[in-house]
Scaffold this motif. Structure first.
Motif: not given
Length: 606
Positions: A208-215, A226-231, A235-238, A274-278
């Motif tokens: 999504g525009e702001m994707t959260a991944c449970h880790v 990891l797959l989300a981080a690579r994508q 950027g794929q255009g954004d 740039a991923a933000r750890p929460v």
């Protein structure tokens, strides 16, 4: 929770969408010459929700059209020129219900409670619900008489006046089947490539525009992140935002997960700086905190409401940051691992020598006895109810929870209620769904309903602003694993061998090599110690007449006490949790009324 609604005014359909959810992008409305569609969730790709909804309308809108269902997490109502269609994707994340009487549908909604009457309950539903965790989402029954569920992968067709014309299941289309004809002969390496491609596609569809991944620090959630981080980095255009969401336990057994969590976070951020750890401190969270609210608020009883305090703490953090979707690793345990019920297939086809050889390998790899492996994966799927009765007779020995399995009637469910409302038939139906004629294939359908439908997260989607989504349960991933031969997936002592191989270039060494995770048993035990007396008081003071009619309350309280003391196992504790959630749900039933929030009219009658 109501995201959309359909009713009839002077014989004409009146379709509307929840205004707040439409603003959040959780509901999409499109129109064309073929008609109008309201879609809750997303079709095809999360980021292309509008285009996906248009394709859905274009495919199903023409008279007589009956294409396969597209991939996605959605429930949809299509008002076409000559008919009305109600549908859900196979994964069945988002609910959809209709009220029917005399062959005519009078209302449609994503909320069963909105359509139902608290004074007209369906006792057969409660028997079905109490047979196990999978019973609820794949059964047409709902808690309310006259209210029916649109099943996962089902299309229900109505006339423009609401007459029920038909309903049938359809499979999702597989536009990009990753399996080549040579896959069966390529062993682990070929299978890993197939799974990697399918999982990459599944994650990509859900960004999504702001994707959260449970880790969590485990193989499954780390692989998805990891797959989300690579994508995200590509950027794929954004430029996509990525949030890495985790819970931290500073004390107790679960503190042992912290090094793995730190390693996972470091590796993920190496791919997406740039991923933000929460990381949310959850030491003060226990299962069953504020249980009556968590269990009583959803439209249906939620067997996993006891774990809601932990998830609500994490979801609140993601909501505060404006995340629009949350990806999890749920479903990987059965989907991405070798299929132990393959042993049943060998026995069923007379390959007893091969079955015995593989059963010994399973026993050695899982540190179990050969007899236990054969009992669990060959005997029980063949005679599930008989196997549970024998186990209960051998192991109960004066306890309530001893030997209590998945389907057998729990001792606190009154036998007269069970007989009157078809509990045995519910057990038979549930065991057939879980195992079927070919249990090694039924495993994948059953796995979906253990993880995918989540009444708690659905109920909170509007306030959180996002839906949960599970890439491992994507139809493409399931189709990939379903078609792989056993010799390509099974490695004794190495669970999820295909997934580890598929992610070998990305997973950090500590996570790639780990085979055991610390379970949440301590959080559960602490919750029972803290809230056990409160839970027993809830049962003893329950005012809803169905509680006393259905349950021997003192036996249920004894079961809670035994669970506090550690008697029983995960199956028996699940049966207790389900029953407690049902009591809490019934107690709050009359407090909720049929109130509709602000709505956007889509099609209004004259």
């Amino acid at each position: 929770m109501e995201a959309l609604g359909l009713e009839w005014a002077e014989g004409a359909p009146k379709l509307w969408a929840a205004e707040a959810m439409a603003r959040q992008g959780l509901v999409t409305t499109v129109s064309s010459p073929a008609g109008t569609a309201v879609v809750v969730g997303w079709v095809g790709s999360y980021r292309d929700r509008v285009a996906g909804a248009r394709r859905l309308l274009d495919d199903f809108g023409p008279p007589g059209a009956a294409p396969p269902l597209p991939t996605g997490d959605y429930a949809a109502v299509l008002v076409c020129r000559d008919r009305i269609l109600l549908m859900r994707d196979e994964q069945a994340r988002i609910p959809l219900f209709f009220r029917k009487s005399g062959g005519r549908v009078s209302e449609v909604s994503t909320s069963a409670r909105r359509l139902g009457d608290a004074a007209e309950l369906e006792p057969r539903y409660f028997c079905r619900y109490l047979t196990g965790n999978m019973a609820q989402p794949h059964s047409e029954l709902t808690p309310f008489a006259g209210v029916h569920r649109v099943l996962g992968g089902e299309v229900v067709e109505l006339s423009l006046t609401g007459q029920l014309r038909g309903r049938g299941s359809r499979r999702a289309r597989q536009a990009d089947d990753p399996l080549s004809p040579e896959s069966n002969g390529r062993g682990l390496s070929g299978a890993a490539k197939d799974l990697r491609l399918a999982l990459e596609n599944a994650v990509g569809r859900r960004m999504g525009e702001m994707t959260a991944c449970h880790v969590s620090g485990g193989t499954d959630s780390t692989s998805v992140a990891l797959l989300a981080a690579r994508q995200s980095a590509a950027g794929q255009g954004d430029r996509r935002g990525l949030v890495l969401l985790a819970g931290r336990f500073g004390t107790g057994e679960l503190a042992g997960e912290q090094p793995y969590l730190d390693e996972a976070m470091e590796e993920i951020r190496r791919h997406a700086p740039a991923a933000r750890p929460v990381v949310v401190d959850v030491d003060d969270v226990a299962d069953f905190d504020d249980f009556q609210r968590h269990a009583g608020d959803p439209d249906e009883p939620c067997a996993h409401a006891f774990r809601a305090p932990f998830w609500s703490r994490l979801h609140a953090a993601a909501a505060k940051l404006g995340c629009d979707i949350l990806l999890t690793g749920c479903g990987a345990d059965p989907i991405a691992d070798a299929n132990p019920l393959h042993l049943h297939g060998l026995a069923r086809t007379g390959q007893l020598r091969q079955m015995t050889k593989q059963a010994r390998a399973w026993a050695a790899g899982s540190e179990r006895g050969l007899r236990d492996v054969v009992s669990a994966y060959v005997v029980q799927p063949t005679l599930p109810l008989a196997a549970e009765r024998v186990t209960a007779l051998v192991r109960r020995r004066g306890t309530v929870l001893g030997g209590l399995g998945t389907f057998a009637r729990p001792p606190w469910l009154r036998p007269e209620f069970a007989r009157a409302h078809d509990y045995r038939e519910a057990c038979l139906a549930e065991s057939r769904f879980a195992f079927g004629r070919a249990p090694e294939q039924s495993l994948y359908d059953a796995a979906n309903y253990l993880a995918a439908p989540d009444p708690f997260s659905w109920h909170h989607a509007r306030q959180d602003g996002f839906f949960l989504s599970h890439p491992f349960l994507d139809p493409e991933v399931v189709a990939t694993m379903r078609r792989l031969p056993a010799d390509a997936t099974f490695r004794p002592g190495r669970p999820k061998a295909v997934l580890r191989e598929a992610m070998a270039d990305l997973l950090p060494p500590g996570i790639h090599g780990r085979t055991v995770k610390v379970p949440f048993d301590e959080v559960y035990a602490r919750g029972l110690r803290t809230h056990g007396e409160e839970l027993m008081d809830l049962c003893r003071t329950a005012r809803h007449p169905l509680v006393a009619e259905m349950f021997d309350v003192e036996t249920l309280c004894r079961a809670v006490r035994e669970a506090q003391l550690g008697v029983g196992n995960a199956n028996s504790w699940d049966r207790v949790n389900s029953s407690l959630a049902l009591v809490a749900w019934l107690e709050r039933l009359d407090e909720r009324c049929r109130v509709q929030g602000a709505a956007v009219p889509v099609i209004a009658g004259p």
